[in-house]
Design a protein around this motif. Structure first.
Motif, PDB file in Angstrom:
ATOM      1  N   VAL A  74       0.837  -1.208   0.000  1.00  0.00           N
ATOM      2  CA  VAL A  74       0.000   0.000   0.000  1.00  0.00           C
ATOM      3  C   VAL A  74       0.866   1.251   0.000  1.00  0.00           C
ATOM      4  O   VAL A  74       0.591   2.233  -0.709  1.00  0.00           O
ATOM      5  N   THR A  75       1.949   1.230   0.802  1.00  0.00           N
ATOM      6  CA  THR A  75       2.841   2.398   0.867  1.00  0.00           C
ATOM      7  C   THR A  75       3.509   2.661  -0.474  1.00  0.00           C
ATOM      8  O   THR A  75       3.628   3.798  -0.925  1.00  0.00           O
ATOM      9  N   THR A  76       3.932   1.573  -1.139  1.00  0.00           N
ATOM     10  CA  THR A  76       4.569   1.739  -2.451  1.00  0.00           C
ATOM     11  C   THR A  76       3.606   2.349  -3.465  1.00  0.00           C
ATOM     12  O   THR A  76       3.951   3.255  -4.227  1.00  0.00           O
ATOM     13  N   ALA A  77       2.350   1.855  -3.470  1.00  0.00           N
ATOM     14  CA  ALA A  77       1.353   2.410  -4.398  1.00  0.00           C
ATOM     15  C   ALA A  77       1.028   3.863  -4.073  1.00  0.00           C
ATOM     16  O   ALA A  77       0.831   4.691  -4.967  1.00  0.00           O
ATOM     17  N   ALA A  78       0.978   4.180  -2.744  1.00  0.00           N
ATOM     18  CA  ALA A  78       0.661   5.552  -2.351  1.00  0.00           C
ATOM     19  C   ALA A  78       1.770   6.523  -2.724  1.00  0.00           C
ATOM     20  O   ALA A  78       1.521   7.693  -2.994  1.00  0.00           O
ATOM     21  N   VAL A  79       3.009   6.026  -2.732  1.00  0.00           N
ATOM     22  CA  VAL A  79       4.139   6.897  -3.093  1.00  0.00           C
ATOM     23  C   VAL A  79       4.215   7.092  -4.599  1.00  0.00           C
ATOM     24  O   VAL A  79       4.553   8.164  -5.093  1.00  0.00           O
ATOM     25  N   ARG A  80       3.877   6.057  -5.366  1.00  0.00           N
ATOM     26  CA  ARG A  80       3.992   6.169  -6.818  1.00  0.00           C
ATOM     27  C   ARG A  80       3.027   7.191  -7.395  1.00  0.00           C
ATOM     28  O   ARG A  80       3.374   7.915  -8.335  1.00  0.00           O
ATOM     29  N   ALA A  81       1.805   7.276  -6.868  1.00  0.00           N
ATOM     30  CA  ALA A  81       0.817   8.207  -7.423  1.00  0.00           C
ATOM     31  C   ALA A  81       1.264   9.665  -7.311  1.00  0.00           C
ATOM     32  O   ALA A  81       1.246  10.405  -8.309  1.00  0.00           O
ATOM     33  N   PRO A  82       1.697  10.160  -6.116  1.00  0.00           N
ATOM     34  CA  PRO A  82       2.176  11.552  -6.062  1.00  0.00           C
ATOM     35  C   PRO A  82       3.391  11.804  -6.938  1.00  0.00           C
ATOM     36  O   PRO A  82       3.525  12.872  -7.543  1.00  0.00           O
ATOM     37  N   VAL A  83       4.278  10.819  -7.009  1.00  0.00           N
ATOM     38  CA  VAL A  83       5.461  11.002  -7.871  1.00  0.00           C
ATOM     39  C   VAL A  83       5.036  11.146  -9.320  1.00  0.00           C
ATOM     40  O   VAL A  83       5.560  12.004 -10.057  1.00  0.00           O
ATOM     41  N   LEU A  84       4.060  10.343  -9.756  1.00  0.00           N
ATOM     42  CA  LEU A  84       3.577  10.453 -11.132  1.00  0.00           C
ATOM     43  C   LEU A  84       2.909  11.804 -11.381  1.00  0.00           C
ATOM     44  O   LEU A  84       3.129  12.448 -12.420  1.00  0.00           O
ATOM     45  N   ILE A  85       2.104  12.257 -10.408  1.00  0.00           N
ATOM     46  CA  ILE A  85       1.420  13.553 -10.573  1.00  0.00           C
ATOM     47  C   ILE A  85       2.430  14.691 -10.636  1.00  0.00           C
ATOM     48  O   ILE A  85       2.336  15.600 -11.467  1.00  0.00           O
ATOM     49  N   ILE A  86       3.439  14.649  -9.740  1.00  0.00           N
ATOM     50  CA  ILE A  86       4.457  15.708  -9.743  1.00  0.00           C
ATOM     51  C   ILE A  86       5.245  15.696 -11.043  1.00  0.00           C
ATOM     52  O   ILE A  86       5.557  16.754 -11.620  1.00  0.00           O
ATOM     53  N   SER A  87       5.565  14.503 -11.553  1.00  0.00           N
ATOM     54  CA  SER A  87       6.307  14.415 -12.812  1.00  0.00           C
ATOM     55  C   SER A  87       5.508  15.003 -13.964  1.00  0.00           C
ATOM     56  O   SER A  87       6.039  15.746 -14.796  1.00  0.00           O
ATOM     57  N   MET A  88       4.190  14.709 -14.015  1.00  0.00           N
ATOM     58  CA  MET A  88       3.351  15.274 -15.074  1.00  0.00           C
ATOM     59  C   MET A  88       3.250  16.780 -14.954  1.00  0.00           C
ATOM     60  O   MET A  88       3.280  17.508 -15.965  1.00  0.00           O
ATOM     61  N   ALA A  89       3.144  17.289 -13.709  1.00  0.00           N
ATOM     62  CA  ALA A  89       3.069  18.745 -13.519  1.00  0.00           C
ATOM     63  C   ALA A  89       4.350  19.423 -13.986  1.00  0.00           C
ATOM     64  O   ALA A  89       4.320  20.490 -14.619  1.00  0.00           O
ATOM     65  N   VAL A  90       5.498  18.803 -13.695  1.00  0.00           N
ATOM     66  CA  VAL A  90       6.777  19.378 -14.134  1.00  0.00           C
ATOM     67  C   VAL A  90       6.866  19.384 -15.654  1.00  0.00           C
ATOM     68  O   VAL A  90       7.297  20.373 -16.269  1.00  0.00           O
ATOM     69  N   LEU A  91       6.431  18.286 -16.300  1.00  0.00           N
ATOM     70  CA  LEU A  91       6.476  18.229 -17.762  1.00  0.00           C
ATOM     71  C   LEU A  91       5.578  19.284 -18.393  1.00  0.00           C
ATOM     72  O   LEU A  91       5.950  19.945 -19.368  1.00  0.00           O
ATOM     73  N   VAL A  92       4.362  19.448 -17.836  1.00  0.00           N
ATOM     74  CA  VAL A  92       3.441  20.458 -18.378  1.00  0.00           C
ATOM     75  C   VAL A  92       4.011  21.859 -18.207  1.00  0.00           C
ATOM     76  O   VAL A  92       3.929  22.711 -19.106  1.00  0.00           O
ATOM     77  N   THR A  93       4.631  22.123 -17.055  1.00  0.00           N
ATOM     78  CA  THR A  93       5.209  23.450 -16.810  1.00  0.00           C
ATOM     79  C   THR A  93       6.347  23.736 -17.780  1.00  0.00           C
ATOM     80  O   THR A  93       6.451  24.833 -18.350  1.00  0.00           O
ATOM     81  N   VAL A  94       7.212  22.748 -17.972  1.00  0.00           N
ATOM     82  CA  VAL A  94       8.334  22.943 -18.898  1.00  0.00           C
ATOM     83  C   VAL A  94       7.830  23.153 -20.319  1.00  0.00           C
ATOM     84  O   VAL A  94       8.324  24.017 -21.059  1.00  0.00           O
ATOM     85  N   ALA A  95       6.798  22.373 -20.707  1.00  0.00           N
ATOM     86  CA  ALA A  95       6.241  22.552 -22.060  1.00  0.00           C
ATOM     87  C   ALA A  95       5.623  23.929 -22.227  1.00  0.00           C
ATOM     88  O   ALA A  95       5.757  24.565 -23.280  1.00  0.00           O
ATOM     89  N   SER A  96       4.951  24.432 -21.177  1.00  0.00           N
ATOM     90  CA  SER A  96       4.359  25.772 -21.252  1.00  0.00           C
ATOM     91  C   SER A  96       5.432  26.842 -21.383  1.00  0.00           C
ATOM     92  O   SER A  96       5.277  27.812 -22.131  1.00  0.00           O
ATOM     93  N   LEU A  97       6.538  26.670 -20.657  1.00  0.00           N
ATOM     94  CA  LEU A  97       7.628  27.645 -20.745  1.00  0.00           C
ATOM     95  C   LEU A  97       8.225  27.657 -22.147  1.00  0.00           C
ATOM     96  O   LEU A  97       8.504  28.725 -22.709  1.00  0.00           O
ATOM     97  N   PHE A  98       8.425  26.473 -22.739  1.00  0.00           N
ATOM     98  CA  PHE A  98       8.956  26.425 -24.094  1.00  0.00           C
ATOM     99  C   PHE A  98       7.979  27.056 -25.085  1.00  0.00           C
ATOM    100  O   PHE A  98       8.390  27.761 -26.010  1.00  0.00           O
ATOM    101  N   ALA A  99       6.679  26.793 -24.894  1.00  0.00           N
ATOM    102  CA  ALA A  99       5.681  27.347 -25.821  1.00  0.00           C
ATOM    103  C   ALA A  99       5.629  28.863 -25.735  1.00  0.00           C
ATOM    104  O   ALA A  99       5.476  29.557 -26.750  1.00  0.00           O
ATOM    105  N   SER A 100       5.751  29.422 -24.508  1.00  0.00           N
ATOM    106  CA  SER A 100       5.702  30.875 -24.365  1.00  0.00           C
ATOM    107  C   SER A 100       6.959  31.540 -24.882  1.00  0.00           C
ATOM    108  O   SER A 100       6.923  32.674 -25.361  1.00  0.00           O
ATOM    109  N   ALA A 101       8.104  30.846 -24.776  1.00  0.00           N
ATOM    110  CA  ALA A 101       9.363  31.432 -25.234  1.00  0.00           C
ATOM    111  C   ALA A 101       9.600  31.231 -26.718  1.00  0.00           C
ATOM    112  O   ALA A 101      10.414  31.928 -27.316  1.00  0.00           O
TER     113      ALA A 101
END
Length: 256
Positions: A74-101
């Motif tokens: 359960v702990t492993t599954a609970a840790v993987r979900a936030p890590v996946l969400i944070i990784s997607m948020a970082v990718l979206v932010t980086v893509a937005s920065l590239f698109a604006s620049a």
């Protein structure tokens, strides 16, 4: 019968004392390589078996309980979900920065529009010739700077008089009516370019063809006057498709 020899070896049926007994058949064929490093995999496997065979510690017994194993899952599954969400948020932010620049196509400048100007206005006063009171052609650009008032179909005597009073002496007032036979508006002189008593110049012109409004890109006659403010170089400073009071043009007179 075989027995021990003097050097600690064993003899078998009169054989040499260096002979050893045969290995069990279930061991199969054993090949000893020249390079012992080739046996590293086998050594690691044996060591792993020995560790598993060793008596587990108290902590290992506690960790191997079914409840603890479920908790680890359960702990492993609970840790993987936030890590996946944070990784997607970082990718979206980086893509937005590239698109604006990233440089895009140049944008066309937006022209500010006001209620008193037309969408398609003149930049320069055209070389238009109209008819003076004496029937002769008069160039519209004959005297600049000027305030041009198109008063065809308009009862604009008060507007013309107020405009003459508001301008500086070096600015001409040009009135344009629709037909040659139309009477001059009150407050305008009977001649095409007559200095007034107050030192102002007024030109009274006629537009018998009715093309002046089209050439000057103002609305059709609707009972109100239209006005163009032209500086001494012939540039149209401001266009008023509908003008009812001289107060609307006062702020722009200083630009002529």
């Amino acid at each position: 019968m075989a027995g021990p020899s003097d050097n600690g070896g064993w003899t078998h049926d009169g054989g040499s004392s260096d002979d050893l007994p045969d290995l069990p058949e279930e061991w199969g064929v054993i090949v000893i390589p020249d390079d012992l490093s080739e046996l590293s995999d086998e050594v690691d496997a044996v060591r792993a078996e020995l560790r598993l065979a060793a008596e587990p510690t108290r902590w290992r017994r506690f960790a191997n309980r079914p409840a603890m194993r479920r908790l680890r899952k359960v702990t492993t599954a609970a840790v993987r979900a936030p890590v996946l969400i944070i990784s997607m948020a970082v990718l979206v932010t980086v893509a937005s920065l590239f698109a604006s620049a990233w440089p895009g196509p140049p944008r066309q400048p937006v022209t500010q529009r006001t209620a008193s100007t037309t969408e398609d206005h003149l930049d320069t006063l055209p070389a238009l010739e109209l008819i003076g009171p004496d029937g002769q052609t008069v160039p519209l650009r004959g005297q600049l700077p000027a305030v041009i008032l198109l008063i065809d179909g308009c009862d604009c005597a008060g507007l013309v008089s107020d405009t003459i009073a508001a301008i500086r002496p070096e600015i001409a007032v040009v009135t344009v009516a629709g037909t040659t036979g139309a009477p001059a508006q009150a407050g305008t002189p009977p001649t095409g370019a007559t200095p007034q008593a107050q030192g102002k110049t007024v030109r009274v012109l006629q537009d018998p063809s009715g093309s002046a409004r089209t050439e000057l890109k103002v609305n059709k006659a609707d009972g109100t006057a239209a006005a163009l403010l032209v500086d001494k170089s012939g540039a149209v400073v401001r266009t008023f498709p509908r003008l009812a009071s001289v107060d609307a043009i006062r702020p722009d007179l200083a630009r002529l």
